[in-house]
Scaffold this motif. Sequence first.
Motif, PDB file in Angstrom:
ATOM      1  N   GLU A 116      91.838  48.760  28.287  1.00  0.00           N
ATOM      2  CA  GLU A 116      92.788  49.531  29.034  1.00  0.00           C
ATOM      3  C   GLU A 116      93.715  50.020  27.989  1.00  0.00           C
ATOM      4  O   GLU A 116      94.197  51.436  28.026  1.00  0.00           O
ATOM      5  N   GLU A 117      94.090  49.179  26.759  1.00  0.00           N
ATOM      6  CA  GLU A 117      95.072  49.660  25.907  1.00  0.00           C
ATOM      7  C   GLU A 117      94.451  50.950  25.087  1.00  0.00           C
ATOM      8  O   GLU A 117      95.209  51.906  24.672  1.00  0.00           O
ATOM      9  N   THR A 118      93.344  50.845  24.787  1.00  0.00           N
ATOM     10  CA  THR A 118      92.275  52.139  23.900  1.00  0.00           C
ATOM     11  C   THR A 118      92.254  53.360  24.949  1.00  0.00           C
ATOM     12  O   THR A 118      92.470  54.178  24.571  1.00  0.00           O
ATOM     13  N   LEU A 119      92.010  53.097  26.221  1.00  0.00           N
ATOM     14  CA  LEU A 119      91.814  54.476  26.920  1.00  0.00           C
ATOM     15  C   LEU A 119      93.343  54.977  27.306  1.00  0.00           C
ATOM     16  O   LEU A 119      93.262  56.253  27.355  1.00  0.00           O
ATOM     17  N   MET A 120      94.122  54.314  27.276  1.00  0.00           N
ATOM     18  CA  MET A 120      95.591  54.533  27.379  1.00  0.00           C
ATOM     19  C   MET A 120      95.943  55.635  25.981  1.00  0.00           C
ATOM     20  O   MET A 120      96.316  56.502  26.102  1.00  0.00           O
ATOM     21  N   ALA A 121      95.519  55.092  24.882  1.00  0.00           N
ATOM     22  CA  ALA A 121      95.825  55.878  23.625  1.00  0.00           C
ATOM     23  C   ALA A 121      94.955  57.042  23.465  1.00  0.00           C
ATOM     24  O   ALA A 121      95.140  58.017  23.064  1.00  0.00           O
ATOM     25  N   LEU A 122      93.801  56.897  24.074  1.00  0.00           N
ATOM     26  CA  LEU A 122      92.685  57.894  24.067  1.00  0.00           C
ATOM     27  C   LEU A 122      93.477  59.193  24.945  1.00  0.00           C
ATOM     28  O   LEU A 122      93.159  60.203  24.628  1.00  0.00           O
ATOM     29  N   CYS A 123      93.861  58.523  26.334  1.00  0.00           N
ATOM     30  CA  CYS A 123      94.458  59.595  27.058  1.00  0.00           C
ATOM     31  C   CYS A 123      95.419  60.453  26.267  1.00  0.00           C
ATOM     32  O   CYS A 123      95.601  61.788  26.413  1.00  0.00           O
ATOM     33  N   ASP A 124      96.486  59.980  25.274  1.00  0.00           N
ATOM     34  CA  ASP A 124      97.616  60.545  24.821  1.00  0.00           C
ATOM     35  C   ASP A 124      96.686  61.511  23.639  1.00  0.00           C
ATOM     36  O   ASP A 124      97.439  62.524  23.520  1.00  0.00           O
ATOM     37  N   LEU A 125      95.627  61.019  23.030  1.00  0.00           N
ATOM     38  CA  LEU A 125      94.971  61.606  22.014  1.00  0.00           C
ATOM     39  C   LEU A 125      94.329  63.304  22.588  1.00  0.00           C
ATOM     40  O   LEU A 125      94.584  64.308  22.104  1.00  0.00           O
ATOM     41  N   VAL A 126      93.797  62.838  23.776  1.00  0.00           N
ATOM     42  CA  VAL A 126      93.192  63.952  24.477  1.00  0.00           C
ATOM     43  C   VAL A 126      94.471  65.220  24.765  1.00  0.00           C
ATOM     44  O   VAL A 126      94.182  66.289  24.347  1.00  0.00           O
ATOM     45  N   VAL A 127      95.104  64.673  25.030  1.00  0.00           N
ATOM     46  CA  VAL A 127      96.318  65.541  25.701  1.00  0.00           C
ATOM     47  C   VAL A 127      96.769  66.201  24.347  1.00  0.00           C
ATOM     48  O   VAL A 127      97.101  67.502  24.281  1.00  0.00           O
ATOM     49  N   GLY A 128      96.950  65.446  23.365  1.00  0.00           N
ATOM     50  CA  GLY A 128      97.659  66.017  21.959  1.00  0.00           C
ATOM     51  C   GLY A 128      96.773  66.870  21.470  1.00  0.00           C
ATOM     52  O   GLY A 128      97.368  67.818  20.964  1.00  0.00           O
ATOM     53  N   ASN A 129      95.473  66.638  21.529  1.00  0.00           N
ATOM     54  CA  ASN A 129      94.702  67.507  20.834  1.00  0.00           C
ATOM     55  C   ASN A 129      94.675  68.824  21.432  1.00  0.00           C
ATOM     56  O   ASN A 129      94.690  70.170  20.987  1.00  0.00           O
ATOM     57  N   PHE A 130      94.564  68.932  23.138  1.00  0.00           N
ATOM     58  CA  PHE A 130      94.481  70.091  23.718  1.00  0.00           C
ATOM     59  C   PHE A 130      95.976  70.942  23.614  1.00  0.00           C
ATOM     60  O   PHE A 130      95.962  71.981  23.397  1.00  0.00           O
ATOM     61  N   GLU A 131      96.996  70.188  23.766  1.00  0.00           N
ATOM     62  CA  GLU A 131      98.231  70.921  23.436  1.00  0.00           C
ATOM     63  C   GLU A 131      98.281  71.553  22.228  1.00  0.00           C
ATOM     64  O   GLU A 131      98.878  72.663  21.833  1.00  0.00           O
ATOM     65  N   ALA A 132      97.736  70.621  20.992  1.00  0.00           N
ATOM     66  CA  ALA A 132      97.844  71.385  19.662  1.00  0.00           C
ATOM     67  C   ALA A 132      96.867  72.653  19.801  1.00  0.00           C
ATOM     68  O   ALA A 132      97.294  73.690  19.316  1.00  0.00           O
ATOM     69  N   PHE A 133      95.875  72.696  20.376  1.00  0.00           N
ATOM     70  CA  PHE A 133      94.981  73.725  20.353  1.00  0.00           C
ATOM     71  C   PHE A 133      95.515  75.052  21.179  1.00  0.00           C
ATOM     72  O   PHE A 133      95.543  76.155  20.629  1.00  0.00           O
ATOM     73  N   PHE A 134      96.139  74.447  22.228  1.00  0.00           N
ATOM     74  CA  PHE A 134      96.744  75.843  23.273  1.00  0.00           C
ATOM     75  C   PHE A 134      98.169  76.266  22.399  1.00  0.00           C
ATOM     76  O   PHE A 134      98.504  77.192  22.706  1.00  0.00           O
ATOM     77  N   SER A 135      98.549  75.430  21.612  1.00  0.00           N
ATOM     78  CA  SER A 135      99.895  75.981  20.988  1.00  0.00           C
ATOM     79  C   SER A 135      99.611  76.437  19.394  1.00  0.00           C
ATOM     80  O   SER A 135     100.586  76.484  18.496  1.00  0.00           O
ATOM     81  N   ASN A 136      98.168  76.682  19.172  1.00  0.00           N
ATOM     82  CA  ASN A 136      97.934  76.866  17.684  1.00  0.00           C
ATOM     83  C   ASN A 136      98.206  76.157  16.632  1.00  0.00           C
ATOM     84  O   ASN A 136      98.932  76.512  15.537  1.00  0.00           O
ATOM     85  N   LYS A 137      98.623  74.825  16.999  1.00  0.00           N
ATOM     86  CA  LYS A 137      98.715  73.761  15.853  1.00  0.00           C
ATOM     87  C   LYS A 137      97.482  72.957  15.396  1.00  0.00           C
ATOM     88  O   LYS A 137      96.524  73.105  16.074  1.00  0.00           O
ATOM     89  N   PRO A 138      97.696  72.284  14.254  1.00  0.00           N
ATOM     90  CA  PRO A 138      96.521  71.568  13.882  1.00  0.00           C
ATOM     91  C   PRO A 138      96.431  70.493  14.613  1.00  0.00           C
ATOM     92  O   PRO A 138      97.226  69.831  15.329  1.00  0.00           O
TER      93      PRO A 138
END
Lengths: 337, 337
Positions: free
Chosen positions: A307-329
Amino acid sequence: MENHNHEANINQDYLCNGLPQVLVLEPPPVFKFHGEQLSKIFHFLKAWESPLPLHQYLTINSQSVKAVLSAGTTPITPDIIRLIPSLGIIVTTSAGLNHIDLQECRRRQISIATAGTLYSEDAADLAVGLLIDVFRKISTADRYVRRGLWASQRDYQFPLGSKLGGKQVGIVGLGSIGLNVAKRLEAFGCNILYNSRKKKPSVPYPYYPDVCDLATHCDVLIICCGLTDETHHMINKKVLLELGKEGVIINVGRGAVIDEKEMVECLLQEEIAGAGLDVFENEPNVPKELFSLENVVLSPHRAVHSEETLMALCDLVVGNFEAFFSNKPLLTPLVED
Amino acid sequence: MENHNHEANINQDYLCNGLPQVLVLEPPPVFKFHGEQLSKIFHFLKAWESPLPLHQYLTINSQSVKAVLSAGTTPITPDIIRLIPSLGIIVTTSAGLNHIDLQECRRRQISIATAGTLYSEDAADLAVGLLIDVFRKISTADRYVRRGLWASQRDYQFPLGSKLGGKQVGIVGLGSIGLNVAKRLEAFGCNILYNSRKKKPSVPYPYYPDVCDLATHCDVLIICCGLTDETHHMINKKVLLELGKEGVIINVGRGAVIDEKEMVECLLQEEIAGAGLDVFENEPNVPKELFSLENVVLSPHRAVHSEETLMALCDLVVGNFEAFFSNKPLLTPLVED
């Protein structure tokens, strides 16, 4: 999940119903458990929900798609990539990358974000859990008690297990997972040896450039590496015979690193002592010959299911897409060596 | 087993057929696996093979017996001790001593040799194995795969497990087993807390003199203590409710340290999250309500069952009896505090 101010910096071109579009080829676990929350942040095109064949679905729906979320099972081949002409990023929730055609991604300059080392601890925990289980027959003992045999077979002596302390444990693939396995097993008094593509300068464990040579010196082999052309069927009958009749194999890497047919033969002919397997060559199909063996522990590719890791993964997925859509690393970009 | 020059220093009075006599009340595991070798060194009187009731068997056979080998199940009561008038030593192969009337032994100046800390590593390994199993559902997953459900239930999502890292683990009884559990779980990133009769000055972990208070601060309780009047039913419903709905209990100590009836109630009513149990109040009987629960792992009192450890135990049993019969200091005498 953290609070994200999702629309603030996002290029409006990518939006659908006000949300950035993300194509998902098959439902990743993070999607099943946190799908509702994610759907408030992204507009998902769910390929698997369409009755159309994937190629046809992509031809119709993927013209403006810039982002793909992958669970690591559907191969992302050059053919698939060609059907998504605007593709700029693949975020994969898998630890391995063998399902993605990296060459085509490089050619097309498609970024890839991985799960990074997020899974390493969970995977290492499971590897150690499988090892203790095989050595100390925990699953077998649990079956024995649940069937009521402990109370009814008073004269039967449940077979002895093996002690972990003092065993030679060979880790195949000393990346983040392998190092976490080593750290844990040192606390049990095991001696760690390893094989990997290159010797790691900062590591105190003896290095064996040849996996067959490693097997000769080990009581246990723990497969922690990813699947590549080099590692495919690297663990074959020859290696298993070197591991020997008292030897145990654990796999939390990828199924096809082991020649599964030869491993099953070795197990049936008692040429190795046991196996703890989280991954298989043709998942979710497991060789049926293994179902009746008491010296194997079978796990449905769950090395990274907490559970703990999937929750952290969820944050990571969101963070990576947001970075991409915002032209950030990207947070966890694929780094090729 | 080492080579022993058995007759060299042994007082000839104790011999029967040239071998020192040892009374065995019930077959200990070491006897089942290494009985043949041991029988070359000692002349065993096997009480359990006689059709006579134990009291009658002892009255007839135990007049000259000076040594008893105990497996830890048959209670060695003052009544039993009175029937062995020449008794000078009890060597027990059990880790616990709750089956022996220590007061009567002190009064009669009967020496006791224990298994020392021989079992600590095996017991700690099993405790960690049970914990990983409950957290990561290894036995449940193994059942799932063996039943062919992974391949057939493609839409079913196997439930998530929990991550070990970062968990608060309370160890009840920080002796040799407890310290070995702590050492292992630190490598998994767990935070260790403990309860024991006294604070251990040399230990870095936070001490909780009250077990209920410990449970309040923990995600996991691991019972590593022996059974005494003080520890009997120490883990009751009140403690389990403090452990809470997300809490897991592991027991490799003695069954009756937990109020089993109250624990079963808590598990059935989901007032705790799971349990990994190697010991039970009324072995080999296990509460049948547990057989259908997916969040428990059941083990038939096998914390100390490894080939390597039984071999070492065999040496220790022989060494203690030889020391006794040669009037030398015991290898692992009971040290009372």
